[in-house]
Design a protein around this motif. Structure first.
Motif, PDB file in Angstrom:
ATOM      1  N   PRO A 153       0.786  -1.321   0.034  1.00 58.38           N
ATOM      2  CA  PRO A 153       0.036   0.033   0.033  1.00 58.38           C
ATOM      3  C   PRO A 153       0.686   1.313   0.072  1.00 58.38           C
ATOM      4  N   SER A 154       0.234   2.403  -0.876  1.00 58.22           N
ATOM      5  CA  SER A 154       1.295   3.443  -0.810  1.00 58.22           C
ATOM      6  C   SER A 154       0.266   4.738  -0.825  1.00 58.22           C
ATOM      7  N   VAL A 155       0.201   5.732   0.086  1.00 58.46           N
ATOM      8  CA  VAL A 155      -0.577   6.795   0.009  1.00 58.46           C
ATOM      9  C   VAL A 155       0.067   7.877  -1.122  1.00 58.46           C
ATOM     10  N   SER A 156      -1.065   8.209  -1.976  1.00 60.87           N
ATOM     11  CA  SER A 156      -0.607   9.306  -2.765  1.00 60.87           C
ATOM     12  C   SER A 156      -1.580  10.445  -3.076  1.00 60.87           C
ATOM     13  N   GLY A 157      -1.580  11.612  -2.267  1.00 62.25           N
ATOM     14  CA  GLY A 157      -2.474  12.761  -2.506  1.00 62.25           C
ATOM     15  C   GLY A 157      -3.823  12.192  -1.471  1.00 62.25           C
ATOM     16  N   ASN A 158      -4.888  12.102  -2.130  1.00 67.29           N
ATOM     17  CA  ASN A 158      -6.110  11.944  -1.553  1.00 67.29           C
ATOM     18  C   ASN A 158      -6.503  10.348  -1.787  1.00 67.29           C
ATOM     19  N   ASP A 159      -5.800   9.354  -2.346  1.00 70.18           N
ATOM     20  CA  ASP A 159      -5.883   8.040  -2.726  1.00 70.18           C
ATOM     21  C   ASP A 159      -4.696   6.992  -1.941  1.00 70.18           C
ATOM     22  N   THR A 160      -5.168   5.970  -1.920  1.00 73.39           N
ATOM     23  CA  THR A 160      -4.198   5.001  -1.313  1.00 73.39           C
ATOM     24  C   THR A 160      -4.268   3.939  -2.610  1.00 73.39           C
ATOM     25  N   TYR A 161      -2.943   3.450  -3.212  1.00 71.75           N
ATOM     26  CA  TYR A 161      -2.888   2.702  -4.196  1.00 71.75           C
ATOM     27  C   TYR A 161      -2.190   1.329  -3.539  1.00 71.75           C
ATOM     28  N   VAL A 162      -2.897   0.201  -3.739  1.00 75.17           N
ATOM     29  CA  VAL A 162      -2.575  -0.827  -3.285  1.00 75.17           C
ATOM     30  C   VAL A 162      -2.178  -2.087  -4.454  1.00 75.17           C
ATOM     31  N   SER A 163      -0.967  -2.448  -4.170  1.00 72.18           N
ATOM     32  CA  SER A 163      -0.555  -3.358  -5.304  1.00 72.18           C
ATOM     33  C   SER A 163      -0.313  -4.767  -4.566  1.00 72.18           C
ATOM     34  N   ILE A 164      -0.994  -5.673  -5.172  1.00 71.52           N
ATOM     35  CA  ILE A 164      -0.884  -7.223  -4.323  1.00 71.52           C
ATOM     36  C   ILE A 164      -0.458  -7.890  -5.409  1.00 71.52           C
ATOM     37  N   GLU A 165       0.580  -8.820  -5.393  1.00 80.72           N
ATOM     38  CA  GLU A 165       1.068  -9.776  -6.255  1.00 80.72           C
ATOM     39  C   GLU A 165       1.539 -11.164  -5.596  1.00 80.72           C
ATOM     40  N   TYR A 166       1.228 -12.105  -6.353  1.00 83.91           N
ATOM     41  CA  TYR A 166       1.425 -13.607  -5.624  1.00 83.91           C
ATOM     42  C   TYR A 166       2.520 -14.147  -6.642  1.00 83.91           C
ATOM     43  N   GLU A 167       3.271 -15.013  -5.778  1.00 81.38           N
ATOM     44  CA  GLU A 167       4.103 -15.956  -6.605  1.00 81.38           C
ATOM     45  C   GLU A 167       3.892 -17.557  -5.958  1.00 81.38           C
ATOM     46  N   ALA A 168       3.604 -18.586  -6.979  1.00 79.94           N
ATOM     47  CA  ALA A 168       3.503 -19.775  -6.708  1.00 79.94           C
ATOM     48  C   ALA A 168       4.366 -20.557  -6.743  1.00 79.94           C
ATOM     49  N   SER A 169       4.567 -21.608  -5.939  1.00 83.08           N
ATOM     50  CA  SER A 169       5.626 -22.724  -6.082  1.00 83.08           C
ATOM     51  C   SER A 169       5.417 -23.526  -7.193  1.00 83.08           C
ATOM     52  N   SER A 170       6.698 -24.170  -7.821  1.00 77.16           N
ATOM     53  CA  SER A 170       6.541 -25.018  -8.889  1.00 77.16           C
ATOM     54  C   SER A 170       5.820 -26.535  -8.463  1.00 77.16           C
ATOM     55  N   MET A 171       5.936 -26.576  -7.076  1.00 76.75           N
ATOM     56  CA  MET A 171       5.578 -27.935  -6.590  1.00 76.75           C
ATOM     57  C   MET A 171       4.105 -28.459  -6.718  1.00 76.75           C
ATOM     58  N   PHE A 172       3.160 -27.080  -6.829  1.00 79.38           N
ATOM     59  CA  PHE A 172       1.620 -27.576  -6.750  1.00 79.38           C
ATOM     60  C   PHE A 172       1.107 -26.702  -7.939  1.00 79.38           C
ATOM     61  N   ASP A 173       0.084 -27.286  -8.601  1.00 80.39           N
ATOM     62  CA  ASP A 173      -0.718 -26.640  -9.325  1.00 80.39           C
ATOM     63  C   ASP A 173      -2.087 -26.214  -8.606  1.00 80.39           C
TER      64      ASP A 173
END
Length: 538
Positions: free
Chosen positions: A407-427
């Motif tokens: 999360p990062s606040v810029s002006g009157n808004d909060t920009y939220v970036s979410i990312e996932y990383e999955a292991s190659s062991m499981f589908d």
């Protein structure tokens, strides 16, 4: 002898149960217990460890330690005697000697410890006496419970008699009503048939017997009471049967409340609620699910309880697995199960008490201790549990899915970036990442999303769903904008998913029949599943 505290701790230093017998601050007892695992790791082969101020007298019980913290002036022989007595009591009150079993029986263990140790000194009691004291049986209490149960049973009997009387009175009333209605119907139908000829002569306004529906008024005079009865009927005559009388079809009329219900449903849908409308069951939906056709069904299931830190790393990791067997026919119960494991040294396997453990350790075969006893059979439930396993040590590379939230606040808004990383062991399948949000009037503005998203306005949660994570999408991201808030609002993040591969790699290679003279290997089905039971980013 002065015992300062009696405790049960894990090998990692986690305190499960601790009972103090002298005035001691919480900070001091936590410091003493936290220092114990470091002292044990020095390679000494003793049952006690002395420091400058206290003495630790301990005994390992599977993956835990039973620990007495005493003064250095206490008698070591009496301390060991007290420790042996407590070690006999722990299995009596705990179903399993692990963290879960000790935690569920914590209060019972503390009560039992109090019966052995009083004000830091050992009492002269036996295990049987401790159990008797803790049970606290009372003859007056038993008598009171019997009297109360007798009153409850008497009240139930009175209720049943009253209910039967009410049912009988309803049946008699319905019988009287049906008898009067049937007799009136029989009388009226005969009079209608006799008057058809009169109607055919008098009704000359274009409504003949071959025409459409017409209205008829029949006057019937009772010769005894001399009272006129007027019966209004709607008659529908057809060309094929001119003597049949059918009731007019029921008109739909005005339907009240339908438009209001639709408006309510639409307003709830606009607020983001899931509306499930009532649907009349069809013949296909009412049909029961087909019973299993395979003689043997084996289910391998692992449940994950993982806590990830928001800045990286693992806070807690616990994987628990089970192998269960479901047998369709009773005559097929005399079997053994041949399995293969992945050979992970961090996984500890435990068999059911009725399973031959020596046979499992030597040949990886699950069979009952008594060969003449069959496995339970039946189609209900999840089958019979054969094997359990657990893994509690893992690094970040062993975790199926990691989540990073920025999360990062810029002006009157909060920009939220979410990312996932999955292991190659499981589908992973049916992945749902639930991010808590502040109370919002409208849905957040989603700038970018790899997958689908949904906003739950009632719980103020943004759900990010990915149907399948495999080699084509081991990583993904989502970005959205909300009003300015503190970054801690977006935690904890909950994750749900499932997979068809497991940590243990356990596979069933065959079924060994114990009766029938050998022959072909019986047919079986194996179901394997890994599910996230409690998976959070804290």
């Amino acid at each position: 002898m002065v015992v300062l505290a009696a405790s049960i701790v894990s090998k990692s230093g986690k305190v499960l149960v601790s009972r103090q017998y002298v005035d001691m601050t919480r900070i001091r007892i936590e410091g003493l217990l936290a220092a114990f695992p470091k002292l044990v790791g020095m390679g000494k082969q003793h049952t006690y460890i002395e420091t400058e101020n206290v003495r630790y007298v301990y005994q390992p019980i599977e993956v835990l330690f039973l620990l007495l913290v005493t003064t250095k002036q206490s008698n070591i022989l009496e301390d060991l005697d007290t420790l042996r007595m407590l070690s006999k009591l722990v299995p009596e009150y705990s179903e399993s000697l692990d963290e879960e079993g000790i935690g569920s029986a914590a209060f019972e263990l503390i009560s039992a410890f109090d019966e052995v140790i009083s004000l830091g000194h050992k009492e002269s009691v036996t295990v049987a006496q401790v159990k008797q004291y803790c049970e606290m049986e009372s003859h007056e209490e038993k008598l009171h419970k019997l009297v109360m149960q007798s009153k409850i049973n008497d009240t139930k009997d009175v209720m049943k008699r009253k209910a039967n009387e009410i049912d009988k009175s309803k049946i008699e009333k319905n019988r009287d009503l049906k008898g009067g209605f049937s007799s009136a119907t029989g009388m009226g139908s005969g009079r209608l048939d006799n008057s058809f000829s009169d109607m055919s002569i008098s009704s000359g306004r274009g409504n003949s017997f071959g025409g459409g529906p017409g209205f008829g008024m029949i006057s019937d005079v009772d010769p005894i009471n001399t009272k006129a009865k007027v019966i209004y009927t709607m008659l529908n005559f057809t060309d094929r049967s001119r003597s049949s009388v059918t009731a007019a079809p029921k008109s739909s009329g005005m339907k009240l409340g339908k438009s209001g219900k639709n408006q309510l449903m639409e307003s709830l849908k606009a607020e983001g609620e899931d509306i499930i409308e009532d649907v009349k069951p069809t013949g296909q939906s009412r049909a029961a699910a087909p019973p299993p056709t395979d003689p043997f069904t084996l289910t391998v299931e692992e449940k994950l309880n993982v806590g990830l830190r928001r800045d990286g790393g693992i806070s807690s990791f616990d994987m628990q697995g089970t192998l269960s067997l479901q047998i369709l026919n009773q005559e097929d119960g005399f079997v053994q199960v041949q399995i293969e494991t992945g050979g992970n040294p961090e996984i500890l396997f435990k068999t059911h008490p009725n399973i031959n453990r020596e046979l499992f350790n030597s040949e990886s075969i699950l069979g009952l201790k008594r060969a003449d006893q069959p496995f339970p059979t039946g189609q209900g439930g999840d089958g019979v549990g054969l094997l359990r396993w657990r893994m509690q040590k893992a690094d970040e590379s062993m975790v199926p899915l990691t989540i990073n939230c920025w999360p990062s606040v810029s002006g009157n808004d909060t920009y939220v970036s979410i990312e996932y990383e999955a292991s190659s062991m499981f589908d992973l399948t049916n992945v749902i990442i639930s991010v808590p949000l502040p109370a919002l009037r409208d849905a957040p503005e989603v700038k970018q999303c790899d997958g689908d998203w949904r906003y739950d306005s009632r719980n103020s949660v943004l759900e990010w769903s990915i149907l399948l994570i495999d080699n084509s999408n081991r990583s993904g991201s989502m970005e959205f904008v909300v009003p300015p808030v503190d970054s801690s609002v977006f935690f904890p993040i909950s994750v749900q998913f499932a997979a068809t591969s497991t940590y243990s790699g356990l596979k069933v290679t065959g079924m060994i029949p114990l009766r029938g003279g050998g022959g072909a290997t019986p047919r079986f089905v194996q179901r394997t599943q890994l599910i996230a039971q409690n998976y959070q980013v804290l």
